[in-house]
Design an enzyme around this catalytic site. Structure first.
Site, PDB file in Angstrom:
ATOM      1  N   LYS A 169       0.821  -1.210   0.000  1.00  0.00           N
ATOM      2  CA  LYS A 169       0.000   0.000   0.000  1.00  0.00           C
ATOM      3  C   LYS A 169       0.861   1.267   0.000  1.00  0.00           C
ATOM      4  O   LYS A 169       0.640   2.173  -0.785  1.00  0.00           O
ATOM      5  CB  LYS A 169      -0.937   0.024   1.219  1.00  0.00           C
ATOM      6  CG  LYS A 169      -1.878  -1.173   1.292  1.00  0.00           C
ATOM      7  CD  LYS A 169      -2.844  -1.059   2.465  1.00  0.00           C
ATOM      8  CE  LYS A 169      -2.165  -1.026   3.829  1.00  0.00           C
ATOM      9  NZ  LYS A 169      -1.432  -2.275   4.171  1.00  0.00           N
ATOM     10  N   ARG A 222      -9.573   0.984   9.134  1.00  0.00           N
ATOM     11  CA  ARG A 222      -9.175  -0.392   9.460  1.00  0.00           C
ATOM     12  C   ARG A 222     -10.270  -1.170  10.138  1.00  0.00           C
ATOM     13  O   ARG A 222     -10.073  -2.332  10.491  1.00  0.00           O
ATOM     14  CB  ARG A 222      -8.012  -0.376  10.444  1.00  0.00           C
ATOM     15  CG  ARG A 222      -6.742  -0.239   9.754  1.00  0.00           C
ATOM     16  CD  ARG A 222      -5.642  -0.390  10.758  1.00  0.00           C
ATOM     17  NE  ARG A 222      -4.587   0.416  10.256  1.00  0.00           N
ATOM     18  CZ  ARG A 222      -3.341   0.021  10.124  1.00  0.00           C
ATOM     19  NH1 ARG A 222      -2.965  -1.143  10.551  1.00  0.00           N
ATOM     20  NH2 ARG A 222      -2.460   0.807   9.599  1.00  0.00           N
ATOM     21  N   ARG A 232      11.406  -5.643   5.359  1.00  0.00           N
ATOM     22  CA  ARG A 232      11.160  -4.210   5.075  1.00  0.00           C
ATOM     23  C   ARG A 232      12.180  -3.334   5.775  1.00  0.00           C
ATOM     24  O   ARG A 232      12.539  -3.553   6.925  1.00  0.00           O
ATOM     25  CB  ARG A 232       9.751  -3.828   5.538  1.00  0.00           C
ATOM     26  CG  ARG A 232       9.483  -2.331   5.397  1.00  0.00           C
ATOM     27  CD  ARG A 232       8.023  -2.000   5.339  1.00  0.00           C
ATOM     28  NE  ARG A 232       7.309  -2.298   6.575  1.00  0.00           N
ATOM     29  CZ  ARG A 232       5.990  -2.147   6.720  1.00  0.00           C
ATOM     30  NH1 ARG A 232       5.258  -1.712   5.688  1.00  0.00           N
ATOM     31  NH2 ARG A 232       5.413  -2.426   7.863  1.00  0.00           N
ATOM     32  N   ARG A 269      11.404  -0.947  11.224  1.00  0.00           N
ATOM     33  CA  ARG A 269      10.370  -0.409  12.111  1.00  0.00           C
ATOM     34  C   ARG A 269      10.266  -1.238  13.383  1.00  0.00           C
ATOM     35  O   ARG A 269      10.410  -2.449  13.361  1.00  0.00           O
ATOM     36  CB  ARG A 269       9.024  -0.406  11.397  1.00  0.00           C
ATOM     37  CG  ARG A 269       8.770   0.879  10.643  1.00  0.00           C
ATOM     38  CD  ARG A 269       7.557   0.799   9.771  1.00  0.00           C
ATOM     39  NE  ARG A 269       6.396   0.209  10.435  1.00  0.00           N
ATOM     40  CZ  ARG A 269       5.200   0.161   9.884  1.00  0.00           C
ATOM     41  NH1 ARG A 269       5.012   0.653   8.667  1.00  0.00           N
ATOM     42  NH2 ARG A 269       4.195  -0.373  10.529  1.00  0.00           N
ATOM     43  N   ARG A 285      -0.611  -8.085  14.096  1.00  0.00           N
ATOM     44  CA  ARG A 285      -1.205  -7.181  13.102  1.00  0.00           C
ATOM     45  C   ARG A 285      -1.971  -7.975  12.044  1.00  0.00           C
ATOM     46  O   ARG A 285      -3.049  -7.569  11.620  1.00  0.00           O
ATOM     47  CB  ARG A 285      -0.123  -6.306  12.471  1.00  0.00           C
ATOM     48  CG  ARG A 285       0.227  -5.111  13.367  1.00  0.00           C
ATOM     49  CD  ARG A 285       1.688  -4.704  13.252  1.00  0.00           C
ATOM     50  NE  ARG A 285       2.043  -4.181  11.960  1.00  0.00           N
ATOM     51  CZ  ARG A 285       3.248  -4.321  11.395  1.00  0.00           C
ATOM     52  NH1 ARG A 285       4.190  -5.004  12.021  1.00  0.00           N
ATOM     53  NH2 ARG A 285       3.494  -3.806  10.233  1.00  0.00           N
TER      54      ARG A 285
HETATM   55  P1  ADP Z   1       0.878  -1.558   9.238  1.00  0.00           P
HETATM   56  O1  ADP Z   1      -0.260  -1.359   8.285  1.00  0.00           O
HETATM   57  O2  ADP Z   1       2.067  -2.202   8.617  1.00  0.00           O
HETATM   58  O3  ADP Z   1       0.480  -2.200  10.519  1.00  0.00           O
HETATM   59  P2  ADP Z   1       0.947   1.344   9.664  1.00  0.00           P
HETATM   60  O4  ADP Z   1       2.174   2.135   9.457  1.00  0.00           O
HETATM   61  O5  ADP Z   1      -0.196   1.592   8.757  1.00  0.00           O
HETATM   62  O6  ADP Z   1       1.431  -0.160   9.631  1.00  0.00           O
HETATM   63  O7  ADP Z   1       0.440   1.514  11.156  1.00  0.00           O
HETATM   64  C1  ADP Z   1       1.294   1.303  12.253  1.00  0.00           C
HETATM   65  C2  ADP Z   1       0.475   1.189  13.521  1.00  0.00           C
HETATM   66  O8  ADP Z   1      -0.242   2.410  13.761  1.00  0.00           O
HETATM   67  C3  ADP Z   1      -0.598   0.108  13.532  1.00  0.00           C
HETATM   68  O9  ADP Z   1      -0.112  -1.165  13.864  1.00  0.00           O
HETATM   69  C4  ADP Z   1      -1.551   0.647  14.605  1.00  0.00           C
HETATM   70  O10 ADP Z   1      -1.027   0.458  15.904  1.00  0.00           O
HETATM   71  C5  ADP Z   1      -1.524   2.140  14.342  1.00  0.00           C
HETATM   72  N1  ADP Z   1      -2.580   2.515  13.377  1.00  0.00           N
HETATM   73  C6  ADP Z   1      -2.378   2.954  12.104  1.00  0.00           C
HETATM   74  N2  ADP Z   1      -3.542   3.197  11.492  1.00  0.00           N
HETATM   75  C7  ADP Z   1      -4.509   2.898  12.392  1.00  0.00           C
HETATM   76  C8  ADP Z   1      -5.933   2.902  12.357  1.00  0.00           C
HETATM   77  N3  ADP Z   1      -6.597   3.287  11.254  1.00  0.00           N
HETATM   78  N4  ADP Z   1      -6.600   2.538  13.484  1.00  0.00           N
HETATM   79  C9  ADP Z   1      -5.957   2.153  14.582  1.00  0.00           C
HETATM   80  N5  ADP Z   1      -4.616   2.099  14.689  1.00  0.00           N
HETATM   81  C10 ADP Z   1      -3.893   2.463  13.603  1.00  0.00           C
HETATM   82  P1  ADP Z   2       2.157  -1.827   3.307  1.00  0.00           P
HETATM   83  O1  ADP Z   2       2.176  -0.320   3.231  1.00  0.00           O
HETATM   84  O2  ADP Z   2       0.951  -2.417   2.636  1.00  0.00           O
HETATM   85  O3  ADP Z   2       2.377  -2.362   4.671  1.00  0.00           O
HETATM   86  P2  ADP Z   2       4.742  -1.621   1.960  1.00  0.00           P
HETATM   87  O4  ADP Z   2       4.485  -0.757   0.780  1.00  0.00           O
HETATM   88  O5  ADP Z   2       5.426  -1.026   3.124  1.00  0.00           O
HETATM   89  O6  ADP Z   2       3.367  -2.338   2.427  1.00  0.00           O
HETATM   90  O7  ADP Z   2       5.562  -2.902   1.447  1.00  0.00           O
HETATM   91  C1  ADP Z   2       6.044  -3.877   2.384  1.00  0.00           C
HETATM   92  C2  ADP Z   2       7.413  -4.368   1.949  1.00  0.00           C
HETATM   93  O8  ADP Z   2       7.311  -5.126   0.744  1.00  0.00           O
HETATM   94  C3  ADP Z   2       8.406  -3.255   1.654  1.00  0.00           C
HETATM   95  O9  ADP Z   2       9.663  -3.708   2.091  1.00  0.00           O
HETATM   96  C4  ADP Z   2       8.345  -3.096   0.144  1.00  0.00           C
HETATM   97  O10 ADP Z   2       9.576  -2.632  -0.386  1.00  0.00           O
HETATM   98  C5  ADP Z   2       8.041  -4.515  -0.320  1.00  0.00           C
HETATM   99  N1  ADP Z   2       7.156  -4.575  -1.494  1.00  0.00           N
HETATM  100  C6  ADP Z   2       6.116  -3.755  -1.817  1.00  0.00           C
HETATM  101  N2  ADP Z   2       5.504  -4.153  -2.959  1.00  0.00           N
HETATM  102  C7  ADP Z   2       6.155  -5.273  -3.376  1.00  0.00           C
HETATM  103  C8  ADP Z   2       5.993  -6.171  -4.501  1.00  0.00           C
HETATM  104  N3  ADP Z   2       5.027  -5.994  -5.425  1.00  0.00           N
HETATM  105  N4  ADP Z   2       6.856  -7.217  -4.595  1.00  0.00           N
HETATM  106  C9  ADP Z   2       7.834  -7.404  -3.658  1.00  0.00           C
HETATM  107  N5  ADP Z   2       8.032  -6.609  -2.602  1.00  0.00           N
HETATM  108  C10 ADP Z   2       7.210  -5.553  -2.436  1.00  0.00           C
END
Ligand code: ADP
Ligand code: ADP
Ligand code: ZN
Length: 217
Positions: A14, A89, A128, A164, A175
């Site tokens: 995403k 979410r 990542r 991270r 998650r």
């Molecule tokens: P990921 O999608 O990889 O878990 P994000 O960077 O989107 O990571 O979010 C990191 C953290 O921030 C989540 O695990 C959660 O704790 C919090 N967070 C982000 N967006 C939301 C949301 N829409 N509602 C509740 N918590 C959120």
């Molecule tokens: P999200 O925001 O949905 O959690 P990220 O964009 O952070 O996902 O992508 C997660 C990890 O996977 C990152 O390390 C990114 O570089 C890698 N990644 C993203 N898209 C692809 C893909 N199409 N194929 C392989 N690796 C990917």
């Protein structure tokens, strides 16, 4: 006008794709995770409140996030379109987003649902790396998307790369569990509204991007 919601399991790409859409259409991305990490970095009241929640992979309380999104979406830079990543979410948040948007006389136009398996999600999150400069936060993967210049530095701004705090096995597991319980129901929610577009996320980054460009054209 394009008001886009990115939907998909953690690691589906995403953030990676949001960056590209943002550059292509010159519209900002609002990433809830980035906003929260910036609060933690700045050690604000909110930052202190949420840092342990985020480290464990739990969700930040709904009232907090809905209020923050309401304020952010009211800012001037979103009037020509916006990409929202990490929100909504839960069904409750999806309803809140609809209310925020209608209050601004706008609506969600495209929901991009990027599909990958959980096994792939774990591989992606474990490898990542993100830019440590929180104004940049460019995304890399040690194997699938390494930086081109220096393996430990961001191509875009030269800052060091880091992992991270919540990309550890326990928080990743939690998650994914919360995604399936709380977030997966949004697929049907948006399908019924007719705004959902499914994208196969298990192909190389430029191929996913091409599919998305076709949808948004
Ligand atoms: P990921 O999608 O990889 O878990 P994000 O960077 O989107 O990571 O979010 C990191 C953290 O921030 C989540 O695990 C959660 O704790 C919090 N967070 C982000 N967006 C939301 C949301 N829409 N509602 C509740 N918590 C959120
Ligand atoms: P999200 O925001 O949905 O959690 P990220 O964009 O952070 O996902 O992508 C997660 C990890 O996977 C990152 O390390 C990114 O570089 C890698 N990644 C993203 N898209 C692809 C893909 N199409 N194929 C392989 N690796 C990917
Ligand atoms: Zn950077």
């Amino acid at each position: 006008m394009r008001n886009i919601v990115m939907l998909g399991v953690q690691g589906s790409g995403k953030g990676t794709q949001a960056d590209r859409i943002s550059a292509r259409y010159e519209i900002p991305t609002i990433s809830t995770g980035k906003l929260f990490r910036a609060e933690i970095e700045r050690n604000t009241g909110l930052g202190r409140e949420i840092s342990s929640i985020i480290k464990k992979g739990e969700l930040v309380p709904a009232a907090r996030i809905n209020q923050m999104m309401g304020e952010r979406l009211s800012e001037e830079d979103t009037v020509n379109g916006v990409i929202v990543d990490g929100y909504p979410r839960t069904l409750e948040q999806a309803q809140a987003l609809d209310d925020i948007m209608s209050g601004l006389s706008r609506q969600v136009t495209h929901v991009l649902y990027i599909k990958i398996s959980d096994e792939e999600a774990v591989r992606r999150l474990s490898g990542r790396r993100v830019c440590s400069n929180n104004k940049c936060e460019a995304n890399y993967h040690v194997e699938f998307n390494p930086p081109k210049k220096d393996p430990n530095r961001c191509d875009r701004c030269g800052s060091a790369l880091m992992q991270r705090a919540d990309d550890n096995p326990e928080a990743i597991g939690r998650r994914l569990e919360l995604y399936h319980k709380d977030t997966a129901p949004l697929v049907d929610f948006y399908k019924k509204k007719g705004t959902l577009h499914e994208v196969d996320g298990q192909q190389p980054i430029p191929d996913v991007e091409a599919v998305i460009n076709g949808i948004l054209a």
